[in-house]
Design a protein around this motif. Structure first.
Motif, PDB file in Angstrom:
ATOM      1  N   GLN A  33      -7.193  -0.066   2.085  1.00  0.00           N
ATOM      2  CA  GLN A  33      -7.835  -0.923   2.925  1.00  0.00           C
ATOM      3  C   GLN A  33      -9.343  -1.113   2.451  1.00  0.00           C
ATOM      4  O   GLN A  33      -9.846  -2.312   2.793  1.00  0.00           O
ATOM      5  CB  GLN A  33      -7.722  -0.346   4.393  1.00  0.00           C
ATOM      6  CG  GLN A  33      -8.271  -1.108   5.460  1.00  0.00           C
ATOM      7  CD  GLN A  33      -8.038  -0.685   6.834  1.00  0.00           C
ATOM      8  OE1 GLN A  33      -8.605  -0.910   8.070  1.00  0.00           O
ATOM      9  NE2 GLN A  33      -6.953  -0.177   7.053  1.00  0.00           N
TER      10      GLN A  33
ATOM     11  N   GLY B  46       0.771  -1.331  -0.023  1.00  0.00           N
ATOM     12  CA  GLY B  46      -0.039  -0.123   0.098  1.00  0.00           C
ATOM     13  C   GLY B  46       0.767   1.298  -0.170  1.00  0.00           C
ATOM     14  O   GLY B  46       0.519   2.286  -0.700  1.00  0.00           O
ATOM     15  N   ALA B  47       1.904   1.422   0.723  1.00  0.00           N
ATOM     16  CA  ALA B  47       2.770   2.469   0.680  1.00  0.00           C
ATOM     17  C   ALA B  47       3.281   2.676  -0.785  1.00  0.00           C
ATOM     18  O   ALA B  47       3.334   3.724  -0.827  1.00  0.00           O
ATOM     19  CB  ALA B  47       4.054   2.282   2.010  1.00  0.00           C
TER      20      ALA B  47
ATOM     21  N   ASP C 197      -7.405   6.737  -1.554  1.00  0.00           N
ATOM     22  CA  ASP C 197      -6.399   5.452  -1.106  1.00  0.00           C
ATOM     23  C   ASP C 197      -7.384   4.413  -0.716  1.00  0.00           C
ATOM     24  O   ASP C 197      -7.969   4.576   0.293  1.00  0.00           O
ATOM     25  CB  ASP C 197      -5.677   5.880   0.157  1.00  0.00           C
ATOM     26  CG  ASP C 197      -4.656   5.132   0.751  1.00  0.00           C
ATOM     27  OD1 ASP C 197      -5.089   3.802   0.424  1.00  0.00           O
ATOM     28  OD2 ASP C 197      -3.711   5.545   1.538  1.00  0.00           O
TER      29      ASP C 197
ATOM     30  N   LYS D  64      -3.454  -4.179   0.142  1.00  0.00           N
ATOM     31  CA  LYS D  64      -4.049  -5.265   1.055  1.00  0.00           C
ATOM     32  C   LYS D  64      -4.523  -6.382   0.562  1.00  0.00           C
ATOM     33  O   LYS D  64      -4.385  -7.291   0.446  1.00  0.00           O
ATOM     34  CB  LYS D  64      -4.825  -4.473   2.064  1.00  0.00           C
ATOM     35  CG  LYS D  64      -4.055  -3.701   3.311  1.00  0.00           C
ATOM     36  CD  LYS D  64      -5.082  -3.220   4.251  1.00  0.00           C
ATOM     37  CE  LYS D  64      -4.126  -2.762   5.359  1.00  0.00           C
ATOM     38  NZ  LYS D  64      -3.696  -1.203   5.203  1.00  0.00           N
TER      39      LYS D  64
HETATM   40  C1  LIG Z   1      -2.381  -0.293   5.317  1.00  0.00           C
HETATM   41  C2  LIG Z   1      -2.417   0.920   4.645  1.00  0.00           C
HETATM   42  C3  LIG Z   1      -1.754   1.543   3.958  1.00  0.00           C
HETATM   43  C4  LIG Z   1      -0.240   0.925   3.921  1.00  0.00           C
HETATM   44  O1  LIG Z   1      -0.059  -0.266   3.220  1.00  0.00           O
HETATM   45  P1  LIG Z   1       1.202  -1.311   3.436  1.00  0.00           P
HETATM   46  O2  LIG Z   1       0.992  -2.529   2.515  1.00  0.00           O
HETATM   47  O3  LIG Z   1       1.326  -1.452   4.895  1.00  0.00           O
HETATM   48  O4  LIG Z   1       2.404  -0.284   3.143  1.00  0.00           O
HETATM   49  C5  LIG Z   1      -1.911   2.753   3.197  1.00  0.00           C
HETATM   50  N1  LIG Z   1      -2.974   3.398   3.161  1.00  0.00           N
HETATM   51  C6  LIG Z   1      -4.204   2.657   3.866  1.00  0.00           C
HETATM   52  C7  LIG Z   1      -5.386   3.177   3.708  1.00  0.00           C
HETATM   53  C8  LIG Z   1      -4.061   1.383   4.655  1.00  0.00           C
HETATM   54  O5  LIG Z   1      -4.784   1.042   5.238  1.00  0.00           O
END
Ligand SMILES: *Cc1c(COP(=O)(O)O)cnc(C)c1O
Length: 389
Positions: A225, A103-104, A222, A252
Motif C-alpha cells: 500500500q 499483494g497477498a 510490505d 496495489k
Molecule cells: C492490500 C494489502 C495487502 C493485500 O493485497 P491484495 O492485493 O489485496 O492481496 C497486503 N499488504 C498490505 C500492506 C496491503 O495494504
C-alpha cells in the motif's frame, strides 16, 4: 429489471461491506455513477489508480499490448516484464524481482523466500517470522497468519505455524522474540495502512534493521500500500536513511489498476528462489507489465516532490480543523482521527460527491498522486464541512 446493486447482492458472495454506489467510468480524479452523478476520488480504488482513471498514457500502453500479446507462459521471455523489473531495480537499488498478481501473493513469495534463505544457510527449524500488531499482509492462509489482527483470525484456525506478532515501535519486543531463537525474518509495513495509517518511528525502524543485520535475520518491507510513490518516496522504507530491506513486496499501485504484484530481492536474497521453487501462471502478464512500465517510469523525483507538497497541503488544511482530533500519515497516505463516526462521514461525503475510505475508526485518504490541486481543494472543502458538522 434488477439494479446492479440488487444483482450483486443476489449473486456475489457477501464478503465486502459495500457502499450502495455503482460506478461506471471516470476521468482522472473524477468518477461517475450509473445516475451520472460526479464524485471526486480520494481513494484511488484503495491506492491503486495512482494516475487516476483512464489516464491516457496508461490506456495506450494497455491497449497496445493487449493487441500484440495478452499472455504468454513464464517459460518464455517478454519485453514489458523485463523492462518493468529493470525499472523497479533502478528505482530501489534492489537486485531481482518476482512478479505475481496481488499483494497477498507478493507476501506469500516473501515468506517462502525468507524461509528458504534460512533453510539453505542454517538448515531446518529457523523459520519464525516476526510481524506487528495492527499489520495487514493479506487474505491467504499464510498472509493471514502473518497479519497481526485478532479480529481477522476468528474463523480460520489452524493458522500457518511460525508467526509471532509484537507491538509496533517497541524494539525490546522484537529483541525478546529474536532471543527465543528460530527467527528468519521481520516483516513490517513502514506505514501501516489497514491498521489506521500509522508510520513507524524512524529510531524503531533503524534499530530493527540493525538487529536484523547483526543476526542475519531478513528484513521484509510490505510496501503493497505505501509503495510506488504514495508517501513521497518511491518506497516508504526510503524515509529511513540507510535502511535496506532484504525483501520488498508491492502491488496495489504497481500497474495503475491492473492486477500485479512484485517481490523484490536484495543482494542477500536475489538468488534464493531457483527454478521450480516458486511460480505464477499470470505473474508478470505482459498487459499488466506494460501498464506497470507506464506507471513506474513516471514516478520520478518531480512527481514525488508534488506528492510531498500535496500531502503537506492536505495536512495543513485538516490539522486543527473543527471535528479533527489528529492527522497521521506520510505524503498522500493520510489518516484522520475525527470526532464524528467514520461511517457517517463516508456516507455524507458520498452524498456530497466525495469518495473517501476508512482504516479502523479513521478516515483514510489516498488520492491519485497526480490529483489536480483544484480538485484536491474542492474535496477537502467537502470533507471539512462533513467532519466539522
Ligand atoms: C492490500 C494489502 C495487502 C493485500 O493485497 P491484495 O492485493 O489485496 O492481496 C497486503 N499488504 C498490505 C500492506 C496491503 O495494504
Amino acid at each position: 429489471m434488477h439494479t446492479t446493486v440488487e444483482t450483486t447482492n443476489q449473486y456475489i458472495a457477501n464478503t465486502y461491506a459495500r457502499t450502495p454506489l455503482a460506478l461506471t467510468h471516470g476521468k482522472g480524479s473524477l468518477l461517475y455513477d450509473e445516475a451520472g452523478k460526479e464524485y471526486i476520488d480520494f481513494g484511488s480504488g484503495i491506492a491503486v489508480n495512482v494516475f487516476g482513471v483512464a489516464d491516457p498514457e496508461w490506456e495506450k500502453a494497455v491497449c497496445e499490448q493487449a493487441g500484440k500479446l495478452q499472455h504468454c507462459s513464464n517459460y518464455y521471455y517478454t519485453q514489458p516484464q523485463a523492462r518493468l523489473a529493470e525499472l523497479l531495480c533502478e528505482k530501489s537499488g534492489l537486485k531481482a524481482v518476482f512478479f505475481c498478481n496481488s499483494g497477498a501473493e507478493a507476501n506469500e513469495c516473501a515468506i517462502k523466500a525468507a524461509r528458504k534463505y534460512s533453510n539453505d544457510k542454517y538448515g531446518a527449524g529457523r523459520y519464525r517470522i516476526i510481524t506487528l500488531y495492527n499489520s495487514f499482509h493479506g487474505r491467504t492462509m499464510a498472509t493471514l497468519s502473518a497479519t497481526g489482527q485478532d479480529a481477522l483470525h476468528v474463523h480460520f484456525a489452524p493458522f500457518l505455524e511460525g508467526f509471532v506478532h509484537v507491538p509496533a515501535n517497541d524494539v525490546s519486543a522484537v529483541q525478546q522474540e529474536v532471543e527465543k531463537g528460530g527467527v528468519c525474518a521481520v516483516m513490517m509495513e513502514m506505514v501501516q495502512g489497514e491498521g489506521g495509517v500509522q508510520p513507524l518511528a524512524d529510531d524503531y525502524v533503524q534499530a530493527v534493521a540493525k538487529l536484523c543485520r547483526e543476526q542475519d535475520i531478513l528484513l521484509i518491507a510490505d510496501e503493497v500500500q505505501c509503495g510506488n510513490g504514495r508517501t513521497g518516496k518511491y518506497f516508504a522504507y526510503m524515509h529511513h536513511p540507510g535502511v535496506e530491506p532484504d525483501i520488498v513486496s508491492t502491488a496495489k499501485a504497481l500497474a495503475g489498476g491492473l492486477p500485479m504484484g512484485a517481490t523484490l530481492f536484495g543482494p542477500r536474497t536475489q538468488h534464493v528462489l531457483t527454478p521450480g521453487t516458486h511460480g505464477s501462471t499470470y505473474g508478470g502478464n505482459p498487459v499488466c507489465a506494460a501498464a506497470g512500465v507506464s506507471i513506474v517510469s513516471r514516478i520520478d523525483e518531480a512527481l514525488l516532490q508534488q506528492v510531498t507538497e500535496k500531502g503537506r497541503h492536505l495536512r495543513q488544511r485538516l490539522e486543527g480543523a473543527k471535528g479533527v482530533k489528529s492527522v497521521a500519515g506520510l505524503g498522500l497516505m493520510i489518516g484522520v482521527d475525527t470526532d464524528r463516526k467514520v461511517q457517517d462521514i463516508i456516507a455524507e461525503c458520498r452524498d456530497k460527491g466525495l469518495i473517501i475510505l476508512s482504516a479502523k475508526e479513521k478516515v483514510r485518504l489516498l488520492p491519485a498522486l497526480n490529483i489536480p490541486m483544484e480538485l484536491l481543494d474542492r474535496g477537502i472543502d467537502i470533507l471539512l464541512e462533513v467532519i466539522g458538522k
